[in-house]
Design an enzyme around this catalytic site. Sequence first.
Site, PDB file in Angstrom:
ATOM      1  N   CYS A 102       0.804  -1.225   0.000  1.00  0.00           N
ATOM      2  CA  CYS A 102       0.000   0.000   0.000  1.00  0.00           C
ATOM      3  C   CYS A 102       0.836   1.275   0.000  1.00  0.00           C
ATOM      4  CB  CYS A 102      -0.944   0.011   1.200  1.00  0.00           C
ATOM      5  SG  CYS A 102      -2.096  -1.377   1.208  1.00  0.00           S
ATOM      6  N   HIS A 116      -9.088   3.094  -2.320  1.00  0.00           N
ATOM      7  CA  HIS A 116      -7.655   2.852  -2.083  1.00  0.00           C
ATOM      8  C   HIS A 116      -7.078   2.071  -3.264  1.00  0.00           C
ATOM      9  CE1 HIS A 116      -3.961   1.590  -0.327  1.00  0.00           C
ATOM     10  NE2 HIS A 116      -4.396   0.673   0.504  1.00  0.00           N
ATOM     11  N   CYS A 139      -0.120   2.348   6.431  1.00  0.00           N
ATOM     12  CA  CYS A 139       0.195   0.998   6.892  1.00  0.00           C
ATOM     13  C   CYS A 139       0.430   0.115   5.678  1.00  0.00           C
ATOM     14  CB  CYS A 139      -0.937   0.441   7.756  1.00  0.00           C
ATOM     15  SG  CYS A 139      -2.549   0.382   6.944  1.00  0.00           S
TER      16      CYS A 139
END
Length: 398
Positions: free
Chosen positions: A88, A354, A384
């Site tokens: 991510c 996302h 994260c």
Amino acid sequence: MAEALILDALRTPRGRRRGALASVPPVQLAGGLLRALEGRGVAGDRIDDVVLGTVSAVGEQGGVLARAAVHAAGLPEAVPGMQVNRYCASGLDAITAAAGRVAAGFDELIVAGGVESMSRVPLGADGGPYATDASALEPWSLIPQGVSADAIASMGGFTREDVDAYALQSQQRTAAAWREGRFARSIVPIVTPDGELLLDRDEHPRPDSTMAALASLRPAFEGMGASGFDAVVRQAHPELGEIAHVHTAGNSSGIVDGAALVVVGSAAAGASLGLEPRARIVAATSIGSDPTLMLTGPVAATERVLSRAGVRQEDVDLFEVNEAFASVVLHWLRATGADPERTNVSGGAIAMGHPLGASGAILLGTALDELERRGGRRALVTLCVGGGMASAMLIERI
């Protein structure tokens, strides 16, 4: 060491999975943004490299997608491309890599960011040992991220109402941001080759969300927990006891398609192109964290990047903490003591989605736009990362 400056930032709108952008290959999402840079004063023959983060680097996102995007954009053949992956945080770490090279004097101008088409290349399509070789990783007590998010909620005592309330706030702040035109400088509309508009605003937000509607959604990770992963959590963290499965599709990040780019350059490069630097990259870091409670890493990443920059938390005007799950941000807020009114002020991934490899670059651009709107000085971005990692970056507006 030279300063690594942010000269510009732009992104596509985020398209809902199987939505308006599902027909657009990822190379075209990234290539379209590269083409748009020419109209914003970034001449193609001045670009030393294109560095893109992509998480599922397989199929249409395999190979070296950044180099393919260079070709798709019609940039000079001398412009190379590189692909990076830190899950991510890939988009943010692509920018960190670019900043390091500019600061070291190896390059003068690099375009960095990320792209992910989660409609066309589903999450997990690339396999990897986390999905295929559990026996080798068993000592690390790795679990699915959603179960980790629920464990973090249980650890912090965050109830279903708490995480739903945070999700509603994300939707409300996103609606206000769009209503006030806060993203106008960065958004590049997506059009077909014939010029037909496909999408000019984020497609995932649900501005009519209510607490009642959010409360009606079923827990998304309860079945995974019952299949054995709750037991893994309890073995690694016996102090947690039972895991309350509070995360749903409504208080977790949305699955979307999108791309984002940040132009990182030296002062000399900006001056030669007539581009006013918008911010300087002050510090950046990545850390490893608890692989079971794998989404708690932004706390340590925040502390480290502030320490390395010699900046106090109270001197940071804005924080962008990726909304992978509501409990991630709630845990970060409690652990750091940061001001909720300066955190994710325009909403986040729960409302807007996302697009894995692009999210870090999107957050950086959002923070920069909002710093300029408010006349602020500093912003911190952190995400994260799966497997127990996190990344963070501190920027200062010029």
